[in-house]
Design an enzyme around this catalytic site. Structure first.
Site, PDB file in Angstrom:
ATOM      1  N   GLU A  58      -6.736  18.869 -29.091  1.00 47.71           N
ATOM      2  CA  GLU A  58      -6.976  18.064 -30.293  1.00 47.71           C
ATOM      3  C   GLU A  58      -8.455  17.724 -30.441  1.00 47.71           C
ATOM      4  OE1 GLU A  58      -3.110  16.392 -28.406  1.00 47.71           O
ATOM      5  OE2 GLU A  58      -4.883  17.540 -27.783  1.00 47.71           O
ATOM      6  N   CYS A  91      -6.009  11.290 -26.595  1.00 45.29           N
ATOM      7  CA  CYS A  91      -6.104  12.061 -27.837  1.00 45.29           C
ATOM      8  C   CYS A  91      -5.563  11.280 -29.026  1.00 45.29           C
ATOM      9  CB  CYS A  91      -5.360  13.384 -27.684  1.00 45.29           C
ATOM     10  SG  CYS A  91      -6.199  14.531 -26.569  1.00 45.29           S
ATOM     11  N   THR A 203       9.871  44.060   2.007  1.00 45.98           N
ATOM     12  CA  THR A 203       9.066  44.527   0.874  1.00 45.98           C
ATOM     13  C   THR A 203       7.657  44.894   1.325  1.00 45.98           C
ATOM     14  OG1 THR A 203      10.332  43.205  -0.704  1.00 45.98           O
ATOM     15  CG2 THR A 203       8.121  43.875  -1.372  1.00 45.98           C
TER      16      THR A 203
END
Length: 383
Positions: A58, A91, A203
């Site tokens: 903003e 803000c 893996t």
């Protein structure tokens, strides 16, 4: 850029979402947020939160405008404006001071301590606030932040790539590549968002993955890389896996058991500059609660688990997997001996199976991605 008169609020929020994504993976532990200011149907200023500690979207948009917004201007923002000073100022106060009289917001602040307070402050100051526009899309921007700010622990997400009949590799282990280039590029996009990636020892031994981010032609990056290896068998061979030998090896963490403390393998990892986490576990793996705690202490808001079937299966079996990414290729193996997606144990009744909620689907080349949060059925309370 002019917005259409029909569904103008949605168009404004869609542009704000596009802006927010420009900071993909750069704002943690803060959320990604985009904002636009519209006058007479035309976008006159834009902003997004670029990085942690930087000005909020903003304020960036207001600074880009460089003047007071015209009468009747509207601010579109993907997340409820903050109402606490923080490091950059509230803000809500900047919006009120600028004289904006209409704000359209996508998602509410997920923080229970702040949710709705920004809306209340703006309305008290006479600002017309519209909420819930493209709410699901705006909330989806911040999967990790939303989970972290509420639970203060990492989102544990699993990634699977499979055929239409749910196979991840042939019976001989061949899996490169089941999915196409677009799907594999998307994996790197999510790797960039998550501050950590995790795999099992199998893996590492079979694929020797790099586990780095190689996306959009940018320089290679490396999140924290977790290797789950209860017996430290990944350092038993003669050739070191890449995650222990490359330039990013200091970003690798081996998760093992207390039984490995004092072993030659553990000492070897230490000498390589590879971090090791030891945890008490009769099952041969650090308890998930302890892993979450240590990851939270490290400030990791999410961990992206890329394999293998046993590791992801254990997360499912113990109801610890929070989110799932499933990439499916238009391929059929038709082989019952081909490797299955996960191995989480027997299931007697359909109603006991976990399901996805808040589902999102995408087409990536010839492949399809289905992702969503895991919803586990209520466990029986007794016999």
């Amino acid at each position: 850029m002019c917005l259409p008169e029909v569904n103008r609020d949605e168009a404004g929020l869609r542009r704000a979402i596009e802006l927010a994504r420009r900071a993909w993976g750069r704002t943690q532990p803060n959320p990604m947020v985009g904002a636009v200011i519209v006058e007479d149907g035309r976008i006159v200023a834009e902003g997004w939160h670029a990085q942690d500690g930087g000005p909020h979207a903003e304020r960036v948009a207001l600074a880009a405008l460089g003047r007071r917004p015209a009468a009747g201007a509207t601010l579109y923002v993907t997340l409820e404006p903050c109402s606490t000073p923080g490091r950059t100022g509230a803000c809500t106060e900047a919006i009120v001071a600028a004289g904006l009289k209409r704000v359209v917001v996508g998602a509410k602040d997920p923080n229970p301590a702040h949710a709705g307070r920004g809306f209340d402050r703006l309305r008290e100051a006479g600002v017309d606030v519209t909420t819930g526009v493209l709410e699901a899309e705006c909330a989806d921007l911040n999967l990790l932040f939303n989970h972290w700010i509420v639970r203060r622990e990492p989102l544990l997400a699993g990634k699977l790539a499979a055929t239409l009949d749910g196979r991840t590799a042939t019976r001989n282990g061949e899996s490169h590549w089941i999915t196409g280039e677009a799907a594999r590029a998307d994996v790197h996009r999510w790797r960039r968002l998550f501050p950590a990636i995790a795999v099992g020892a199998t893996t590492v031994l079979q694929d020797d993955p790099r586990l780095t981010v190689r996306w959009s032609g940018e320089a290679e990056e490396c999140p924290v890389r977790f290797v789950f290896d209860g017996s430290l068998r990944t350092v038993a061979g003669g050739t070191l896996p890449r995650v222990y030998a490359d330039a990013f090896r200091a970003r690798t963490v081996v998760v093992t058991t207390a039984a490995q403390q004092g072993t030659a393998a553990a000492a070897g990892l230490r000498d390589l500059g590879v971090e090791t986490w030891f945890g008490e576990s009769p099952a041969g793996r650090m308890p998930w609660a302890e892993f979450r705690r240590r990851s939270a202490e490290r400030g990791l808001s999410g961990v992206y688990f890329e394999g293998g079937a046993t590791l992801l299966g254990d997360l499912l079996r113990t109801r610890q997997l929070d989110y799932l990414f499933l990439y499916q290729a238009p391929v059929l193996f038709g082989d019952p001996e081909a490797r299955a997606l996960v191995a989480s144990g027997p299931l007697d009744q359909l109603q006991g199976a976990p399901r996805l909620k808040e589902i999102r689907r995408e087409t990536l080349g010839e492949d399809a991605l289905t992702r969503g949060k895991l919803d586990y059925p209520i466990a029986p309370s007794g016999p």
